[in-house]
Design a protein around this motif. Structure first.
Motif, PDB file in Angstrom:
ATOM      1  N   ILE B  25       0.853  -1.234  -0.115  1.00  0.00           N
ATOM      2  CA  ILE B  25      -0.083   0.012  -0.006  1.00  0.00           C
ATOM      3  C   ILE B  25       0.950   1.161   0.116  1.00  0.00           C
ATOM      4  CG2 ILE B  25      -1.566   1.473   1.308  1.00  0.00           C
ATOM      5  CD1 ILE B  25      -2.962  -1.436   1.893  1.00  0.00           C
ATOM      6  N   LEU B  26       1.893   1.401   0.601  1.00  0.00           N
ATOM      7  CA  LEU B  26       3.000   2.212   0.607  1.00  0.00           C
ATOM      8  C   LEU B  26       3.580   2.523  -0.673  1.00  0.00           C
ATOM      9  CD1 LEU B  26       4.125   2.249   4.273  1.00  0.00           C
ATOM     10  CD2 LEU B  26       2.398   3.568   3.292  1.00  0.00           C
ATOM     11  N   LEU B  33       4.795   3.726  -6.530  1.00  0.00           N
ATOM     12  CA  LEU B  33       2.925   4.026  -6.562  1.00  0.00           C
ATOM     13  C   LEU B  33       2.741   2.828  -5.314  1.00  0.00           C
ATOM     14  CD1 LEU B  33       2.177   4.605 -10.239  1.00  0.00           C
ATOM     15  CD2 LEU B  33       2.445   6.398  -8.340  1.00  0.00           C
ATOM     16  N   SER B  34       1.330   3.331  -5.063  1.00  0.00           N
ATOM     17  CA  SER B  34       0.544   2.377  -3.874  1.00  0.00           C
ATOM     18  C   SER B  34       0.060   1.518  -4.805  1.00  0.00           C
ATOM     19  CB  SER B  34      -0.386   3.080  -3.075  1.00  0.00           C
ATOM     20  OG  SER B  34      -1.358   2.343  -2.394  1.00  0.00           O
ATOM     21  N   LEU B  36      -3.007   0.585  -4.290  1.00  0.00           N
ATOM     22  CA  LEU B  36      -4.212   1.208  -4.287  1.00  0.00           C
ATOM     23  C   LEU B  36      -4.492   2.366  -5.467  1.00  0.00           C
ATOM     24  CD1 LEU B  36      -5.300   1.614  -0.527  1.00  0.00           C
ATOM     25  CD2 LEU B  36      -5.194  -0.263  -1.792  1.00  0.00           C
ATOM     26  N   GLU B  37      -3.345   2.682  -6.202  1.00  0.00           N
ATOM     27  CA  GLU B  37      -3.755   3.830  -7.085  1.00  0.00           C
ATOM     28  C   GLU B  37      -3.152   3.316  -8.191  1.00  0.00           C
ATOM     29  OE1 GLU B  37      -0.775   7.262  -6.759  1.00  0.00           O
ATOM     30  OE2 GLU B  37       0.394   6.101  -5.443  1.00  0.00           O
ATOM     31  N   ILE B  38      -2.856   2.000  -8.568  1.00  0.00           N
ATOM     32  CA  ILE B  38      -2.418   1.477  -9.916  1.00  0.00           C
ATOM     33  C   ILE B  38      -3.713   1.075 -10.920  1.00  0.00           C
ATOM     34  CG2 ILE B  38       0.275   1.335  -9.527  1.00  0.00           C
ATOM     35  CD1 ILE B  38      -0.715  -1.631  -9.336  1.00  0.00           C
ATOM     36  N   SER B  39      -3.632   1.221 -12.244  1.00  0.00           N
ATOM     37  CA  SER B  39      -4.758   0.418 -13.021  1.00  0.00           C
ATOM     38  C   SER B  39      -4.507  -0.923 -12.824  1.00  0.00           C
ATOM     39  CB  SER B  39      -4.380   1.036 -14.388  1.00  0.00           C
ATOM     40  OG  SER B  39      -5.211   0.142 -15.119  1.00  0.00           O
ATOM     41  N   HIS B  40      -5.864  -1.553 -12.985  1.00  0.00           N
ATOM     42  CA  HIS B  40      -5.992  -3.090 -12.723  1.00  0.00           C
ATOM     43  C   HIS B  40      -5.430  -3.647 -14.134  1.00  0.00           C
ATOM     44  CE1 HIS B  40      -9.678  -1.468 -14.558  1.00  0.00           C
ATOM     45  NE2 HIS B  40      -9.885  -2.544 -15.021  1.00  0.00           N
ATOM     46  N   VAL B 238      -8.781  -5.199  -6.292  1.00  0.00           N
ATOM     47  CA  VAL B 238      -7.475  -5.246  -6.426  1.00  0.00           C
ATOM     48  C   VAL B 238      -6.923  -5.522  -5.125  1.00  0.00           C
ATOM     49  CG1 VAL B 238      -5.397  -4.020  -6.819  1.00  0.00           C
ATOM     50  CG2 VAL B 238      -7.383  -3.595  -8.319  1.00  0.00           C
ATOM     51  N   PHE B 239      -7.099  -4.999  -4.130  1.00  0.00           N
ATOM     52  CA  PHE B 239      -6.412  -5.216  -2.901  1.00  0.00           C
ATOM     53  C   PHE B 239      -6.676  -6.529  -2.088  1.00  0.00           C
ATOM     54  CE2 PHE B 239      -6.051  -5.470   1.504  1.00  0.00           C
ATOM     55  CZ  PHE B 239      -4.668  -5.268   1.736  1.00  0.00           C
TER      56      PHE B 239
END
Lengths: 353, 353
Positions: B25-26, B33-34, B36-40, B238-239
């Motif tokens: 996540i960090l 990049l996290s 949580l913020e990348i494209s699937h 995703v996560f």
């Protein structure tokens, strides 16, 4: 090097959301357990769900006639949940506005449940504008529209007056502008743009519109069943809901939707001005329908493509390629994208001669 | 103090899953990049999805006639997806085994699609055993059973031979024992027991059983549509999928399902021996149907309740209260619960005189 994440979604979220959600995975609320290993019925998580439901109403300035749900399955699941819950079993009929691939996806599912009339479509113009000047009468069970079209970079800045239930897929612009949310009877949105990480979908619905179709709805697809269990009909997507709450708290602590809108106007002005003034670039969407979230544009001189691509990558920018169906470029500028990132992109655009 | 988490789900996962998923996540994969913020659709996440789908097949020792999907919406969504995809539109008929509240939930949804015959039920005995000695003939579109019943602590240690498609909800014991997974045509499981955090559901299905009902299935509920897009029909959770992959990698690196089964047998023997030998306690489930995952039991002398409750809480144990519908106690001992935690509980049980 600083990263500038223009990804169309999942996308950038506030940095403090990453830090706080990582902390919660190691030790949630100081209880000595991970957020991932506690029961969704524990008091610690029930408090998360309650606050997540409450903050949505505060941010949207809507009343207790609305119910807030956090569901799994994505906004695409809503394409069938909407007609299941709103289209009459006998002689059902709904009006849809066709403004892009996702709107068309909703239309396709609606047709499996009854008659669908497309009251406006910009399909023949490759969805470069938002159709207007249509009427939606009381003969329809509901009207469905898509407020923002990520692929094309169009957005509904005005909504029609309709004589029926108003449904809107706000997946890609929810919480980004201070529209009158009380105008809508049902709003839904996948989290992974302005709201949180992928894996949860927000549904905000007026209770009074439900229970009128005469359909035998599968339990898990029935909004009333979810409402009856306060969004805990089954195990909810715990982590995505928590990260969503953190994102909405960040929004509330930074001036709410109104302040976000002002920041988004500033960002949009910066890049659209560059597109309009720089002869190398051209915007895709009709000006009056331009999105504040997604800016689709092309480079007019293909011979400069390698230079431009190298320059923005060198500047730390990612996620700028256009959707595969449209080509070109797309700058997605959701709430969490700082003005600074847009400035970096504009500087790169200016640097290409 | 060390925590001993006996929660029924969401539940304990391997400690390294918490650490690695917090790290991602960090900064995911060192890309700056996290997660949580990348494209699937980024190569980094596509690699996660591909490996998550592959590891399921390796662990289950199943072949390429199976497809693996990671879907949102919870196992409860499968209660309607199963009949949508498998029960014939005309004259559809399915056989269900009624072994608890969740099995009954699946039955309720099945009835909305066609004829449901309950071929065995232990409802009248409060689901304290697994019905046996029933036949399921070829006249049924499929047979549906629930391999483990968390509330009551019963588990199917043998599966019937049936002359039709075999469907099993394995939500609470998947990957915990080395059953012959190739015996099943469709298996599904919510992640939040042995597999990962809440928010994703695993579906493993033989392609050959699909596409035969004559139903116009909503796209998002159609297994074939998900298979056609390699489990990326829409933005996946995703996560939860990443944390699931970490959990399954941990399982594979620690001897796979066979080794997990041996550890689970050891844990179960330890607590069931105590229940059987300690006159203060009594197990709920019929001995031959006892679950290796969830141990439901009661304290026979109510006057000792306060002492027992205080003692296990003082020992760092949480999640031991029985389900609200049954009362008493429930020790859930999923793969990630160490033997040491069971020993702590047994020591507390022994300490009550």
């Amino acid at each position: 090097m600083k990263k500038h994440n223009f990804s169309a979604g999942p996308c950038i979220l506030p940095q403090e959301v990453f830090q706080k959600s990582a902390d919660a995975i190691l030790d949630f609320n100081g209880i000595g357990l991970s957020l991932l290993e506690i029961s969704h019925r524990s008091k610690d998580f029930v408090a998360v769900m309650d606050e997540a439901r409450a903050i949505v109403k505060r941010l949207m300035k809507i009343g207790d006639d609305y119910e807030v749900l956090f569901l799994g399955g994505g906004a695409s699941l809503q394409f069938c949940m909407v007609p299941f819950n709103l289209m009459k079993a006998e002689g059902g009929k709904a009006a849809y506005l066709d403004t892009g691939v996702w709107a068309a996806g909703a239309i396709k599912e609606g047709k499996k449940f009854g008659t669908v009339d497309i009251v406006g479509s910009s399909k023949e113009d490759n969805y470069s504008f938002i159709p207007k000047d249509y009427k939606v009468g009381a003969e329809y069970d509901y009207f469905h529209c898509t407020s923002n079209n990520t692929i094309y970079g169009t957005e509904m800045h005005k909504f029609p007056e309709v004589d029926t239930v108003m449904v809107c897929d706000m997946s890609s612009d929810i919480f980004s502008n201070a529209r009158d949310y009380s105008k809508f009877d049902l709003m839904y949105a996948g989290a992974q743009k302005n709201m949180g990480p992928a894996g949860v979908t927000l549904v905000v619905v007026k209770k009074e519109i439900l229970g009128k179709t005469g359909r035998d709805i599968p339990t898990i697809l029935d909004y009333e069943k979810h409402i009856g269990k306060e969004s805990m009909l089954n195990t909810p997507p715990v982590f995505p809901i928590y990260a969503t709450l953190l994102t909405l708290q960040h929004l509330e602590n930074n001036g709410g939707i109104e302040a976000a809108e002002q920041r988004n106007i500033q960002k949009a002005k910066l890049i659209y001005d560059e597109i309009d003034n720089n002869p190398l670039f051209e915007g895709f969407a009709k000006k009056e329908d331009r999105s504040f979230m997604n800016v689709s544009f092309k480079l007019l001189d293909e011979s400069k493509k390698d230079e431009f691509d190298a320059a923005w990558k060198a500047a730390g920018i990612s996620g700028l390629n256009g959707h595969r169906s449209l080509g070109g470029y797309r700058a997605s500028m959701y709430n969490a994208l700082p003005l600074e990132s847009v400035q970096v992109l504009v500087d790169v655009m200016k640097s290409i001669k």
